[in-house]
Design a protein around this motif. Sequence first.
Motif, PDB file in Angstrom:
ATOM      1  N   ASP A 169      53.669 -54.006  17.360  1.00 13.90           N
ATOM      2  CA  ASP A 169      55.117 -54.112  17.558  1.00 13.90           C
ATOM      3  C   ASP A 169      55.699 -52.716  17.327  1.00 13.90           C
ATOM      4  OD1 ASP A 169      57.900 -54.450  17.231  1.00 13.90           O
ATOM      5  OD2 ASP A 169      57.625 -56.528  16.607  1.00 13.90           O
ATOM      6  N   ARG A 170      56.084 -52.039  18.424  1.00 11.30           N
ATOM      7  CA  ARG A 170      56.552 -50.646  18.312  1.00 11.30           C
ATOM      8  C   ARG A 170      57.892 -50.531  17.594  1.00 11.30           C
ATOM      9  NH1 ARG A 170      54.615 -46.317  21.047  1.00 11.30           N
ATOM     10  NH2 ARG A 170      56.721 -45.570  21.455  1.00 11.30           N
ATOM     11  N   ALA A 171      58.702 -51.584  17.635  1.00 12.13           N
ATOM     12  CA  ALA A 171      60.003 -51.538  16.972  1.00 12.13           C
ATOM     13  C   ALA A 171      59.866 -51.770  15.469  1.00 12.13           C
ATOM     14  CB  ALA A 171      60.953 -52.557  17.586  1.00 12.13           C
ATOM     15  N   ARG A 172      59.019 -52.711  15.080  1.00 12.28           N
ATOM     16  CA  ARG A 172      58.857 -53.049  13.657  1.00 12.28           C
ATOM     17  C   ARG A 172      57.793 -52.205  12.966  1.00 12.28           C
ATOM     18  NH1 ARG A 172      59.086 -59.672  13.798  1.00 12.28           N
ATOM     19  NH2 ARG A 172      61.274 -59.841  14.386  1.00 12.28           N
ATOM     20  N   GLY A 173      56.914 -51.587  13.733  1.00  7.67           N
ATOM     21  CA  GLY A 173      55.884 -50.740  13.138  1.00  7.67           C
ATOM     22  C   GLY A 173      54.683 -51.504  12.621  1.00  7.67           C
ATOM     23  N   THR A 174      54.454 -52.712  13.116  1.00  4.55           N
ATOM     24  CA  THR A 174      53.327 -53.512  12.624  1.00  4.55           C
ATOM     25  C   THR A 174      52.178 -53.523  13.631  1.00  4.55           C
ATOM     26  OG1 THR A 174      54.320 -55.520  13.546  1.00  4.55           O
ATOM     27  CG2 THR A 174      54.763 -55.029  11.219  1.00  4.55           C
ATOM     28  N   LEU A 175      50.979 -53.637  13.090  1.00  7.04           N
ATOM     29  CA  LEU A 175      49.776 -53.771  13.899  1.00  7.04           C
ATOM     30  C   LEU A 175      48.956 -54.915  13.310  1.00  7.04           C
ATOM     31  CD1 LEU A 175      47.740 -52.807  16.066  1.00  7.04           C
ATOM     32  CD2 LEU A 175      46.801 -51.273  14.318  1.00  7.04           C
ATOM     33  N   LYS A 176      48.720 -55.969  14.119  1.00  8.99           N
ATOM     34  CA  LYS A 176      47.957 -57.128  13.649  1.00  8.99           C
ATOM     35  C   LYS A 176      46.523 -57.020  14.151  1.00  8.99           C
ATOM     36  CE  LYS A 176      51.935 -60.200  13.311  1.00  8.99           C
ATOM     37  NZ  LYS A 176      52.605 -61.413  13.803  1.00  8.99           N
ATOM     38  N   LEU A 177      45.595 -57.043  13.214  1.00  7.23           N
ATOM     39  CA  LEU A 177      44.173 -57.001  13.545  1.00  7.23           C
ATOM     40  C   LEU A 177      43.567 -58.361  13.185  1.00  7.23           C
ATOM     41  CD1 LEU A 177      43.344 -53.466  12.105  1.00  7.23           C
ATOM     42  CD2 LEU A 177      43.853 -54.067  14.480  1.00  7.23           C
ATOM     43  N   THR A 178      42.950 -59.006  14.158  1.00  2.00           N
ATOM     44  CA  THR A 178      42.440 -60.363  13.946  1.00  2.00           C
ATOM     45  C   THR A 178      40.919 -60.382  14.032  1.00  2.00           C
ATOM     46  OG1 THR A 178      42.678 -60.871  16.296  1.00  2.00           O
ATOM     47  CG2 THR A 178      44.543 -61.407  14.884  1.00  2.00           C
ATOM     48  N   ASN A 179      40.337 -61.372  13.344  1.00  2.00           N
ATOM     49  CA  ASN A 179      38.892 -61.591  13.361  1.00  2.00           C
ATOM     50  C   ASN A 179      38.140 -60.286  13.071  1.00  2.00           C
ATOM     51  OD1 ASN A 179      36.498 -62.980  13.580  1.00  2.00           O
ATOM     52  ND2 ASN A 179      36.441 -62.879  15.836  1.00  2.00           N
ATOM     53  N   LEU A 180      38.414 -59.741  11.893  1.00  2.00           N
ATOM     54  CA  LEU A 180      37.863 -58.438  11.540  1.00  2.00           C
ATOM     55  C   LEU A 180      36.338 -58.410  11.600  1.00  2.00           C
ATOM     56  CD1 LEU A 180      40.020 -57.390   8.430  1.00  2.00           C
ATOM     57  CD2 LEU A 180      40.242 -56.595  10.793  1.00  2.00           C
ATOM     58  N   SER A 181      35.836 -57.244  12.042  1.00  2.00           N
ATOM     59  CA  SER A 181      34.393 -56.981  12.029  1.00  2.00           C
ATOM     60  C   SER A 181      34.165 -55.647  11.337  1.00  2.00           C
ATOM     61  CB  SER A 181      33.837 -56.929  13.454  1.00  2.00           C
ATOM     62  OG  SER A 181      34.414 -55.839  14.163  1.00  2.00           O
ATOM     63  N   LEU A 182      32.921 -55.395  10.948  1.00  2.00           N
ATOM     64  CA  LEU A 182      32.608 -54.145  10.264  1.00  2.00           C
ATOM     65  C   LEU A 182      32.963 -52.937  11.119  1.00  2.00           C
ATOM     66  CD1 LEU A 182      29.150 -55.069   8.686  1.00  2.00           C
ATOM     67  CD2 LEU A 182      31.359 -54.867   7.521  1.00  2.00           C
ATOM     68  N   GLU A 183      32.833 -53.078  12.454  1.00  2.00           N
ATOM     69  CA  GLU A 183      33.115 -51.961  13.363  1.00  2.00           C
ATOM     70  C   GLU A 183      34.594 -51.582  13.405  1.00  2.00           C
ATOM     71  OE1 GLU A 183      31.361 -54.767  14.350  1.00  2.00           O
ATOM     72  OE2 GLU A 183      29.444 -53.783  13.917  1.00  2.00           O
ATOM     73  N   MET A 184      35.460 -52.440  12.892  1.00  2.00           N
ATOM     74  CA  MET A 184      36.896 -52.151  12.913  1.00  2.00           C
ATOM     75  C   MET A 184      37.317 -51.275  11.742  1.00  2.00           C
ATOM     76  SD  MET A 184      38.126 -55.939  14.174  1.00  2.00           S
ATOM     77  CE  MET A 184      39.853 -55.612  14.410  1.00  2.00           C
ATOM     78  N   SER A 185      36.398 -50.966  10.844  1.00  2.00           N
ATOM     79  CA  SER A 185      36.704 -50.064   9.731  1.00  2.00           C
ATOM     80  C   SER A 185      37.036 -48.675  10.269  1.00  2.00           C
ATOM     81  CB  SER A 185      35.507 -49.952   8.786  1.00  2.00           C
ATOM     82  OG  SER A 185      35.225 -51.194   8.187  1.00  2.00           O
ATOM     83  N   GLY A 186      37.887 -47.956   9.541  1.00  2.00           N
ATOM     84  CA  GLY A 186      38.207 -46.590   9.952  1.00  2.00           C
ATOM     85  C   GLY A 186      39.580 -46.159   9.483  1.00  2.00           C
ATOM     86  N   LEU A 187      39.984 -44.987   9.955  1.00  2.00           N
ATOM     87  CA  LEU A 187      41.280 -44.403   9.612  1.00  2.00           C
ATOM     88  C   LEU A 187      42.286 -44.756  10.703  1.00  2.00           C
ATOM     89  CD1 LEU A 187      43.002 -42.499   7.809  1.00  2.00           C
ATOM     90  CD2 LEU A 187      42.209 -40.620   9.262  1.00  2.00           C
ATOM     91  N   TYR A 188      43.368 -45.427  10.313  1.00  2.00           N
ATOM     92  CA  TYR A 188      44.421 -45.826  11.239  1.00  2.00           C
ATOM     93  C   TYR A 188      45.665 -44.983  10.963  1.00  2.00           C
ATOM     94  CZ  TYR A 188      41.606 -49.885  12.534  1.00  2.00           C
ATOM     95  OH  TYR A 188      40.605 -50.707  13.008  1.00  2.00           O
ATOM     96  N   VAL A 189      46.208 -44.383  12.017  1.00  2.00           N
ATOM     97  CA  VAL A 189      47.358 -43.480  11.907  1.00  2.00           C
ATOM     98  C   VAL A 189      48.546 -44.072  12.641  1.00  2.00           C
ATOM     99  CG1 VAL A 189      48.250 -41.183  12.478  1.00  2.00           C
ATOM    100  CG2 VAL A 189      45.895 -41.439  11.691  1.00  2.00           C
ATOM    101  N   CYS A 190      49.709 -43.990  12.004  1.00  2.00           N
ATOM    102  CA  CYS A 190      50.959 -44.432  12.625  1.00  2.00           C
ATOM    103  C   CYS A 190      51.864 -43.222  12.817  1.00  2.00           C
ATOM    104  CB  CYS A 190      51.664 -45.466  11.748  1.00  2.00           C
ATOM    105  SG  CYS A 190      53.351 -45.853  12.311  1.00  2.00           S
ATOM    106  N   VAL A 191      52.405 -43.082  14.038  1.00  2.00           N
ATOM    107  CA  VAL A 191      53.362 -42.016  14.342  1.00  2.00           C
ATOM    108  C   VAL A 191      54.730 -42.657  14.560  1.00  2.00           C
ATOM    109  CG1 VAL A 191      53.984 -40.158  15.920  1.00  2.00           C
ATOM    110  CG2 VAL A 191      51.573 -40.600  15.403  1.00  2.00           C
ATOM    111  N   ALA A 192      55.716 -42.217  13.768  1.00  2.00           N
ATOM    112  CA  ALA A 192      57.108 -42.640  13.957  1.00  2.00           C
ATOM    113  C   ALA A 192      57.799 -41.545  14.757  1.00  2.00           C
ATOM    114  CB  ALA A 192      57.799 -42.827  12.607  1.00  2.00           C
ATOM    115  N   GLU A 193      58.474 -41.923  15.858  1.00  2.00           N
ATOM    116  CA  GLU A 193      59.016 -40.903  16.757  1.00  2.00           C
ATOM    117  C   GLU A 193      60.362 -41.320  17.327  1.00  2.00           C
ATOM    118  OE1 GLU A 193      57.235 -38.085  20.293  1.00  2.00           O
ATOM    119  OE2 GLU A 193      56.482 -40.124  20.124  1.00  2.00           O
TER     120      GLU A 193
END
Length: 165
Positions: A127-151
């Motif tokens: 959701d670009r307006a609210r700034g949320t990111l929903k990740l479902t059914n997590l797997s080990l491969e989804m691990s990592g560094l997540y970056v958010c840019v406000a612009e």
Amino acid sequence: PMQILTYLDGVVKVEETELKPRVGFLYPVLTHNISVFINATREHDSGQYMCTVNVVDDVTSTGKNVGVINLTVLVPPATPACQLHGNPTVGANVTLSCASKKGKPSPAYQWHRMAPTLQVFFPPAQDRARGTLKLTNLSLEMSGLYVCVAENRAGSAECSVVLEV
């Protein structure tokens, strides 16, 4: 209405407001260009500014001697705060949130996952307006560094969160 600058009989008068040290005429007044400058603009300088020119003994200019301009001071986003909501275990769902306390106009948010698995997210997960990111059914491969840019039109800022599944 508040008067900021007055020119009369060769004398420039500046009203005692918080704008006084930051405002003035752009050109010598005798050039008849009475443009003004405002230094070190602040968000609350936004508003409607009116220019009134009164010509002595000229009754025909009445009603034609006012110019109005709206000033909107843009504000770049403040550094946002990134957070992880939920329990990041295999098969679970989590939400990443990103929020900037300042910004005019309101910032839009964009999430992406950094290398080695670079990934950009789109609705409905993001959701670009609210700034949320929903990740479902997590797997080990989804691990990592997540970056958010406000612009917004005035600039950008970013934050990040590490997801360890």
